[in-house]
Design an enzyme around this catalytic site. Structure first.
Site, PDB file in Angstrom:
ATOM      1  N   HIS A 224      10.112  -3.937  -1.589  1.00 53.43           N
ATOM      2  CA  HIS A 224       9.959  -4.423  -0.261  1.00 53.43           C
ATOM      3  C   HIS A 224      10.946  -5.639  -0.339  1.00 53.43           C
ATOM      4  CE1 HIS A 224       8.069  -7.333   2.331  1.00 53.43           C
ATOM      5  NE2 HIS A 224       7.424  -7.885   1.667  1.00 53.43           N
ATOM      6  N   TYR A 255       7.862 -11.343   8.013  1.00 54.84           N
ATOM      7  CA  TYR A 255       6.945 -12.450   8.058  1.00 54.84           C
ATOM      8  C   TYR A 255       7.715 -13.733   7.310  1.00 54.84           C
ATOM      9  CZ  TYR A 255       6.430 -11.103   3.066  1.00 54.84           C
ATOM     10  OH  TYR A 255       6.776 -10.734   1.776  1.00 54.84           O
ATOM     11  N   ASP A 541     -26.729   9.350   3.172  1.00 54.29           N
ATOM     12  CA  ASP A 541     -27.546  10.126   3.635  1.00 54.29           C
ATOM     13  C   ASP A 541     -27.224  11.657   3.491  1.00 54.29           C
ATOM     14  OD1 ASP A 541     -26.031  10.025   5.757  1.00 54.29           O
ATOM     15  OD2 ASP A 541     -27.504  10.077   7.373  1.00 54.29           O
TER      16      ASP A 541
END
Ligand code: FAD
Ligand code: THG
Length: 809
Positions: A224, A255, A541
């Site tokens: 990256h 960013y 469940d």
């Protein structure tokens, strides 16, 4: 001595946090081993720019991030802070992204984070460098900021050291030693260390270390790009490291963060660059450090072009340095946490960002020390969440690369993976395609959400059109199939629902120990019951069907349940647990006319007396041997009908032919989900998770206190009268999709778990966690949906057929 002998492999942010948290809980025989040299051993933490954006679609990830921020804010390394709380700003330059920021603000509010969507003026006030003309708005989170990763590592390592933790840097683990399914230690280039517990916090080297015990770790290291500018005029003279919020421009995969008078720029827009673990250079061979590869400038050109446009001041600056830095991607963007199923005592904490590192350290420490983690819901992080196909090297690499590409994309909750598809198909697939099935994907399974062949059923029905977002992966046919199921009869492909066979002379007593209800009943009994952890919270469940004195078919929610049961199976070999999903298939035949379809096919008695609700039996339907269980997740008369995979197509055709005189249709997951929400049936993993106990989740009826002993019994009974929040049913005019915040008097008080339109009850249905005092029927609340607040009302549940006339008739 308190606690077992622990070796932590890796002194990055994760290993350091774990050592600190374990030592804080009193464990006193801990050694951290790292091949590199502290304070910068050379992993991803040694060069991470440390941006911490806490907002996430996943509540767990937001919780882990918040813990990390809180902890690092209180830490310093030799007087220097470990966190710079400058805030975070995500900007939008297009309408869809601005809408997405509202959705993200909703997640922040849902998970209890302070966040606000602000206009362009406020954006430029927060980050003056932005070009006001391009920005439509931004999401501002004041508590976001910069983690100083190297300081965080060393502050936590030093504190751990002060509590007696040994630190061996420049020591490489060459092998993990294990005997008879247990770890006994590690072998390093500086000798052997014995250990009861080995935790792999080896970052991008994780797959190699896990391989030492034969464990497949589904992560892929990807490069990256991170670049640093020279002086940016707008920041000239800035002595503080960072003053303005960290910035994201997701539309361009970018960013930014300040570093004095320069800017760090991170980029996800370049081609994915996966790296094989064996290709990572050693500490000595690497030029900078092993996790840093040379910057490939051509891949950064577009990033730099967009940057100079969005932040005009950078036009007078240059890129001075850059790296292609390696870090881990997984197939579902979640970390990998937990113990190896094969080798006890070998744990991993992998694929963790700096953002979540301290939270993961705390969660893992709690899990190791207490045997379970109560502070965070880790069901989405557990190592055992994968089915076997998800461990294929091609899948891991392919999905990892795709997740890199999509890192900042706007994703619809129903958006399926595009590749590799199709992976798993039920025996009915061919027929489903012939009927025009619209397929989405779940755990690799192709599942029809509706069938175009049912288009004619829409005519004359009142099926409200949802807004554009909710209308994606939707058709009015969904509504028609749902209503038609309640009027007539439909068949649903239930093959993807995981099934286990628990067998052996000790099977009954084993399941009695695991389940909250009585399952040691007559052959043919079916029981809806819960699995609890030691703290009395819900693990799952399940339904337990007794096929013979020594055999039980257990309908479960996923691979976690298989792992959970296997971990608890008695050591004497008296019971075994096997996943029979792949070799079998299931059709749910449901609706008021279901009996008319079935009766002519069999000599067995399927009348109400012949097979009661929650009973099962074997039969032949024409030539097909089946097991039929009388239950229905959609709340209608009928059966789940199971057979082996080879006879699946024959089963479908047999039912289809017999059903034509009665108007039988095939119906999809869209209708299924709507019907089950009307009926109030919870879905584990969304409505209730590891965080919740049966009482607050509304499944307390499945706990049988008169049973003297089962896992979690006493703990759960103690929680019974302490319910402070409740899973509640809300109705509203519109359709929402899940994960939306719920407001009362303007304050966020809870969040939606799952939602759909209820085509029988004629309103939107949303299940939501609310404070107990707001869970009273009639209470008005608001659901945050993008930039709207939709009025909703707490309703008496279930909305449909509370008297059970449909199911028991
Ligand atoms: P590491 O820091 O890699 O630590 C693993 C350690 O294990 C290493 O020190 C290694 O030497 C040691 N080790 C491995 N194998 C062995 C062995 N056999 N024997 C002994 N020791 C061994 N995250 C964010 O949250 N925000 C960001 O802004 C951000 N930006 C990033 C930018 C770049 C360019 C990169 C590359 C990553 C970024 N990340 C960011 C991700 C983040 O850096 C990582 O996810 C994180 O640092 C991983 O920490 P870790 O402790 O798991 O791994
Ligand atoms: N079918 C089967 N197994 C399953 C599911 C299923 N296991 C996993 C998951 N789905 C479990 N969830 C439920 C939720 C509700 C019901 C069944 C499975 C159900 N409940 C009734 C009720 O609440 O009224 C019955 C309760 C009772 O009588 O105890 O039917 O779909 N095989």
């Amino acid at each position: 001595m308190v606690g077992p002998k622990v070796v932590i492999i890796g002194a990055g942010v994760v290993g350091a946090a774990l050592a600190d948290e374990l030592a804080a809980r009193g464990w006193d025989d801990i050694t951290i081993v790292d091949q590199g040299r502290l304070p910068e051993p050379g992993g991803s933490s040694s060069h991470a720019p440390g941006l911490v954006f806490q907002t996430n679609a996943s509540k767990t990830m937001a919780d882990l991030a918040r813990y990390t921020v809180d902890k690092l804010c209180g830490l310093d390394y030799r007087g220097d802070p470990c966190f710079l709380q400058v805030g975070g700003l995500e900007v939008a330059t297009t309408g869809p992204r601005l809408a997405e920021l509202h959705r993200r603000a909703g997640w922040a509010h849902a998970w209890g984070l302070d966040a606000e969507v602000v206009g362009p003026d406020r954006c430029t006030e927060l980050v003056p460098m932005l070009d006001r003309e391009q920005v439509l708005g931004g999401l501002h989170v004041p508590t976001d900021g910069l983690a100083k990763a190297v300081r965080a590592v060393n502050a936590q390592v030093e504190r751990a050291r002060a509590r007696g933790v040994r630190v061996l840097d420049r020591t490489e683990v060459l092998d993990v030693v294990h005997h008879g399914g247990r770890v006994t230690g590690v072998r390093t280039d500086a000798g052997a260390l014995s250990a009861d517990v080995v935790v792999c916090c080896a970052g991008i080297w994780g797959p190699k270390v896990a391989g030492m015990v034969g464990l497949t770790l589904p992560l892929v290291p990807l490069a990256h790009q991170l670049a640093w500018t020279g002086q940016v005029p707008a920041l000239a003279g800035q002595r503080e490291e960072a003053l303005r919020p960290i910035l994201r421009h997701q539309e361009a995969d970018l960013y930014y963060r300040e570093r004095h008078d320069t800017l760090g720029i991170g980029y996800y827009g370049h081609r994915p660059m996966p790296v094989g673990v064996e290709e990572i250079l050693g500490v000595e061979a690497a030029e900078v450090m092993p996790s840093v590869q040379p910057f490939t400038a051509p891949d950064f050109e577009e990033a730099w072009r967009v940057t100079r446009s969005l932040l005009p001041s950078t036009r007078q600056a240059k890129i001075e340095e850059g790296i292609n830095g390696l870090f881990s991607f997984t197939t579902d963007d979640m970390p990998l946490l937990g113990e190896s199923p094969e080798v006890r005592g070998f744990w991993v904490a992998e694929a963790v960002w700096v953002t979540h590192s301290a939270g993961v350290g705390a969660a893992m420490a709690e899990w190791l020390v207490d045997g379970h983690c109560s502070s965070f819901d880790l069901h989405g992080c557990e190592l055992s969440r994968f089915d076997p196909h998800q461990l294929a090297p091609d899948y891991v690499r392919g999905r990892g690369c795709q997740n890199f590409v999509e890192v900042y994309d706007i994703k619809h909750p129903l958006q399926p993976m595009e590749e590799p598809r199709p992976l798993r198909t039920s025996p009915f697939h061919q027929r489903q395609r012939e009927l025009g099935g619209y397929f989405l994907e779940a755990m690799g399974w192709e599942r029809p959400h509706w069938y175009e062949s049912n288009a004619h059923l829409v005519e004359g029905r009142d099926i409200p059109q949802p807004d554009d977002w909710a209308a994606r992966y939707w058709s009015p046919i969904v509504g028609a199939e749902a209503q038609y199921t309640r009027e007539a009869v439909a068949m649903y492909d239930m093959t993807a629902l995981k099934r286990l066979l628990v067998s052996g002379p000790g099977a009954a007593s084993f399941l009695e120990r695991m389940c909250t209800g009585k399952i040691d009943k007559s052959v043919g009994s079916v029981t809806y019951t819960l699995l609890l952890d030691e703290a009395g919270r819900v693990r799952s469940d399940v339904t337990v069907a007794r096929l013979s004195p020594t055999e039980f078919q257990v309908g479960v929610n996923g691979p976690l349940d298989l792992d959970w049961l296997r971990r608890h199976v008695p050591g004497d070999g008296s019971a075994s647990v096997r996943d029979i999903t792949a070799g079998t298939c299931c059709i749910g035949l449901w609706g008021p006319r279901a009996r008319d379809v079935l009766a002519p096919l069999t000599s067995e008695d399927f009348s109400n007396e012949g097979l009661r609700y929650f009973r099962g039996k074997a039969a032949y339907l024409g030539n097909v041997p089946v097991t039929a269980l009388r239950l229905s997740y959609v709340g209608e008369l009928g059966w789940e009908i199971y057979t082996t995979a080879d006879l699946g197509l024959k089963l479908w055709d047999t039912l289809w032919a017999a059903g034509q005189p009665h108007g039988l249709i095939a119906a999809g997951r869209g209708a299924f989900n709507s019907l089950r929400l009307e009926k109030g049936y919870r879905s584990f993993g969304t409505d209730m998770t590891f965080e919740h106990d049966p009482w607050e989740a509304g499944v307390g009826f499945a706990v049988k206190p008169d049973k003297p002993d089962f896992l979690g019994r006493d703990a759960t009974l103690r929680r019974r009268d302490r319910v402070t929040r409740k899973l509640s049913c809300l109705t509203l005019d519109r359709t929402v999709l899940g994960n939306e915040p719920v407001y009362s008097g303007g304050t966020a008080v809870g969040y939606v778990t799952s939602a759909a339109y209820g085509y029988t009850v004629g309103s939107g249905v949303a299940y939501a966690w609310l404070p107990a005092e707001l869970a009273e029927p009639g209470t008005p609340v608001e659901i945050g949906y993008f930039d709207e607040r939709l009025p909703a009302t707490v309703a008496e549940e279930p909305l449909f057929d509370p008297k059970m006339t449909r199911l028991r008739g």
